[in-house]
Write a protein that holds these residues in place. Sequence first.
Motif, mmCIF file in Angstrom:
data_model
loop_
_atom_site.group_PDB
_atom_site.id
_atom_site.type_symbol
_atom_site.label_atom_id
_atom_site.label_comp_id
_atom_site.label_asym_id
_atom_site.label_seq_id
_atom_site.Cartn_x
_atom_site.Cartn_y
_atom_site.Cartn_z
ATOM 1 N N ARG A 1 0.852 -1.159 -0.162
ATOM 2 C CA ARG A 1 0.115 -0.168 0.068
ATOM 3 C C ARG A 1 0.820 1.235 0.011
ATOM 4 N N GLU A 2 2.037 1.366 0.702
ATOM 5 C CA GLU A 2 2.916 2.420 0.847
ATOM 6 C C GLU A 2 3.533 2.643 -0.340
ATOM 7 N N ALA A 3 3.654 1.474 -1.316
ATOM 8 C CA ALA A 3 4.193 1.691 -2.554
ATOM 9 C C ALA A 3 3.357 2.044 -3.523
ATOM 10 N N GLY A 4 1.890 2.426 -3.306
ATOM 11 C CA GLY A 4 1.003 2.937 -4.240
ATOM 12 C C GLY A 4 0.031 1.788 -4.794
ATOM 13 N N SER B 1 -3.072 -1.008 -4.721
ATOM 14 C CA SER B 1 -4.238 -1.256 -3.957
ATOM 15 C C SER B 1 -4.207 -2.633 -3.168
ATOM 16 N N THR B 2 -4.795 -2.557 -2.113
ATOM 17 C CA THR B 2 -5.092 -4.122 -1.315
ATOM 18 C C THR B 2 -6.451 -4.287 -0.980
ATOM 19 N N PRO C 1 -14.916 -7.617 -2.523
ATOM 20 C CA PRO C 1 -15.391 -6.129 -2.834
ATOM 21 C C PRO C 1 -15.566 -5.573 -1.620
ATOM 22 N N GLY C 2 -15.160 -4.408 -1.292
ATOM 23 C CA GLY C 2 -15.804 -3.658 0.202
ATOM 24 C C GLY C 2 -14.959 -4.212 1.300
ATOM 25 N N GLN C 3 -14.080 -5.101 1.189
ATOM 26 C CA GLN C 3 -13.737 -5.855 2.429
ATOM 27 C C GLN C 3 -11.899 -5.797 2.567
ATOM 28 N N ALA C 4 -11.476 -5.638 3.659
ATOM 29 C CA ALA C 4 -9.953 -5.777 3.763
ATOM 30 C C ALA C 4 -9.305 -7.163 3.538
ATOM 31 N N PRO C 5 -8.121 -7.271 3.289
ATOM 32 C CA PRO C 5 -7.470 -8.463 3.173
ATOM 33 C C PRO C 5 -7.800 -9.191 4.423
ATOM 34 N N SER C 6 -7.974 -10.543 4.208
ATOM 35 C CA SER C 6 -8.278 -11.654 5.098
ATOM 36 C C SER C 6 -8.000 -12.719 4.721
ATOM 37 N N GLY C 7 -8.220 -13.938 5.625
ATOM 38 C CA GLY C 7 -8.037 -15.376 5.343
ATOM 39 C C GLY C 7 -9.100 -15.780 4.137
ATOM 40 N N PRO D 1 -3.277 -0.178 -9.164
ATOM 41 C CA PRO D 1 -4.502 0.341 -9.110
ATOM 42 C C PRO D 1 -5.293 0.001 -10.178
ATOM 43 N N GLY D 2 -4.807 0.008 -11.498
ATOM 44 C CA GLY D 2 -5.791 -0.323 -12.671
ATOM 45 C C GLY D 2 -5.793 -1.753 -12.963
#
Length: 266
Positions: free
Chosen positions: A224-227, A229-230, A234-240, A248-249
């Motif tokens: 994320r800090e390198a630009g 998208s993670t 859809p609409g959720q954070a990374p998880s198991g 991003p594209g």
Amino acid sequence: MTDPLLPELLALALEAARRAGALLRDGRPADLGVAATKSSPIDVVTEMDIAAEKLITGFLAEHRPDDGVLGEEGSATEGSSGIRWVIDPLDGTVNYLYGLPTWAVSIAAERDGETVVGVVEAPMRRETYRAVLGGGAFANDVPLRCRPAPPLDEALVSTGFNYVATVRTHQADVARRLIPRLRDIRRGGSAAIDLSDVAAGRLDGYYERGLSPWDFAAGDLIAREAGASTGGRPGQAPSGELTIAASPGVFEPLQALLEDFGAWHD
């Protein structure tokens, strides 16, 4: 970094990862064997996983005894400081067992549940990836930036497969359906390194189902800090359930395909 705590946490993570990486690189026995298994007979733990986690947790406890810890090999303490360390002492254990170079030490620091520091030490690459929330991502002090997004059919995407055969079978079917839509697929064997490679522009994207927090905590922040998208579904954070990182594209169409193909379930 205006928050004085973050440089302290970063310095500790870097030193702990450096020490563990050196132990793993230089202390690997010629006759290294399996110490235990986890989800299946091929999901292995070696004596070196255990030794590296003990080194890391001991070092952190010496310097910050009130912090919590969550480690892959069983370390778990609540802590009282609001800081929790999320540790994978050896990400890519099977690679390490076989003498393959794609393995890493992954250490993240969370504050009140948010990842604020991430370090991925890759000794066989001679690279240390690091990030602080809001401060960018670096490899050996060189700033990282994810690749400009190509069309999806020109994207190089990495993934991983579960150690449980029935789960892996479905994941292979998802990959089979994805391959014609991409430039190609890679399977490196270390989630932490795959996420760092997205950050470094060596991959256009990465996805995997079945990860634990210690697998992606540091690498997700670095990406994320390198630009990049993670996220997950859809609409959720990374998880198991599902973890995705991409330029991003590439992220949006890749996420849509993974949702359509059912990559989030077994």
